[in-house]
Design an enzyme around this catalytic site. Structure first.
Site, PDB file in Angstrom:
ATOM      1  N   LYS A   9      75.192   1.199 -72.238  1.00 13.55           N
ATOM      2  CA  LYS A   9      75.575   0.515 -73.382  1.00 13.55           C
ATOM      3  C   LYS A   9      74.313   0.108 -73.913  1.00 13.55           C
ATOM      4  CE  LYS A   9      78.057  -2.724 -75.504  1.00 13.55           C
ATOM      5  NZ  LYS A   9      79.445  -3.563 -75.618  1.00 13.55           N
TER       6      LYS A   9
ATOM      7  N   GLY B 230      84.682  -6.957 -81.662  1.00 15.08           N
ATOM      8  CA  GLY B 230      85.350  -7.502 -82.886  1.00 15.08           C
ATOM      9  C   GLY B 230      86.656  -7.508 -83.011  1.00 15.08           C
TER      10      GLY B 230
ATOM     11  N   THR C 129      86.314  -9.964 -75.261  1.00 18.17           N
ATOM     12  CA  THR C 129      87.152 -11.410 -75.276  1.00 18.17           C
ATOM     13  C   THR C 129      88.402 -11.334 -75.673  1.00 18.17           C
ATOM     14  OG1 THR C 129      84.768 -11.727 -76.508  1.00 18.17           O
ATOM     15  CG2 THR C 129      86.638 -13.539 -76.746  1.00 18.17           C
TER      16      THR C 129
END
Lengths: 65, 259
Positions: free
Chosen positions: B98, B187, B209
């Site tokens: 990544k 996001g 997250t």
């Protein structure tokens, strides 16, 4: 000689990177290494000489996003 | 509908999960297992010869039996990212990477110029590059020219939980690169964000997250996996077109005249 190991100054007596890792407690660990910012593959550590003042980075798997 | 693959890899579960910031390794493992996630992202950090924290973590990930996607998180230059990718390939034993080349610390948006340059170097060297990019179509085209076979536009700044900040841009990207596997990366804050991305025709979502910082990470991982599946099913079912004005769903024909 004096080396910077992951940013910390360390004393080590070693002729090459493989010996330095051995002396710095990295026996039998899965790590990747860089010397002065350049990647050193596992099979080249023994043939990569180190000198006083070298910066050694030793990285291992860690949590990531 | 032909299923898009990720460098030849099929994934039944299109939720890709980050492994950072969980309350404990056990909770991370529980979240991965119970949500059925098949691919997780990992990183490389400095290892102490005394504590050896990375060794236990790596053993735990291997025990989970999932695919790993190492990242170059925190890299700000092409050289840093390329060197980190080489180190990751050796440690994790995968050519998947990544690729993050961060351009700016407030938003953590990618330096797309460095990203394209690093992507070319790495694909030439045999890596399978998953680039963290923006919705910019020109940059996306250059990443494909550089050899990338997957694109990962951001939904919103990393860790912000804002959801899809540029739906138009994501929709345009999907339409413009109809055959390219696309992953919304970063996001997302809620399962509905993941469902929305999949309803747009995206092939997967990648987040960390929103699950790791949930009150119950495993339950949230399951919720995200379900939402991802629902969004994917909705896209495949063919959503209706949006109309400006109302149109009765109950037939008007045959309505009684009762005035």
């Amino acid at each position: 000689m004096r080396v910077l190991l992951n940013g910390d100054e360390q004393q080590v007596e070693a002729a090459n990177l493989a010996e330095a890792l051995e002396a710095l407690n990295y026996r039998d660990v899965i790590v990747a290494t860089a010397l002065n910012g350049e990647f050193v593959p596992h099979d080249r550590r023994a043939e990569t000489p180190i000198q006083d003042g070298d910066a050694i980075e030793v990285l291992a798997p860690m949590q990531g996003g | 509908m032909t299923e898009r693959q990720f460098y030849g890899q099929s994934l039944a579960n299109r939720l890709l999960l980050g492994t950072a910031q969980y309350p404990s390794p056990a909770i991370l493992a529980d979240a991965v297992r119970r949500s059925g996630v098949e691919m997780v992202t990992v990183s490389l950090r400095r290892e102490s010869g005394v504590e050896r924290a990375g060794q236990a973590f790596w053993q735990m990930i291997r025990d989970l039996g999932v695919l790993v996607l190492p990242n170059t998180a925190g890299c700000h230059t092409v050289k840093e990212a390329v060197t980190t990718a080489h180190m990751a390939r050796e440690v994790f034993g995968t050519k998947s990477i990544k690729l993050e080349v961060i351009g700016e610390d407030d938003t953590l948006q990618p330096d797309v110029f460095g990203l394209v340059e690093a992507a070319r170097i790495l694909t030439d060297d045999g890596f399978e590059v998953w680039p963290y990019t923006t919705q910019d179509l020109i940059v996306a085209g250059k990443l494909l020219d550089a050899g990338c076979e997957v694109l990962m536009p951001w939904g919103a700044p990393i860790g912000s939980g804002q959801g899809l900040n540029d739906v138009f841009g994501l929709r345009a990207m999907r339409a413009h690169f109809a055959d390219v596997p696309l992953v919304v990366d970063a996001g997302l804050g809620l399962p509905s964000h993941a469902a929305q991305a999949m309803e747009l025709g995206y092939d997967a979502v990648l987040l960390n997250t929103a699950v790791a910082k949930a009150g119950d990470p495993a339950a949230m991982a399951i919720a995200f996996a379900n939402a991802t599946r629902a969004g994917q099913a909705a896209y495949q079912a063919g959503p209706m077109e949006v109309r400006d004005m109302a149109e009765p769903s109950t037939p008007v024909m045959g309505k009684a005249f009762l005035l």
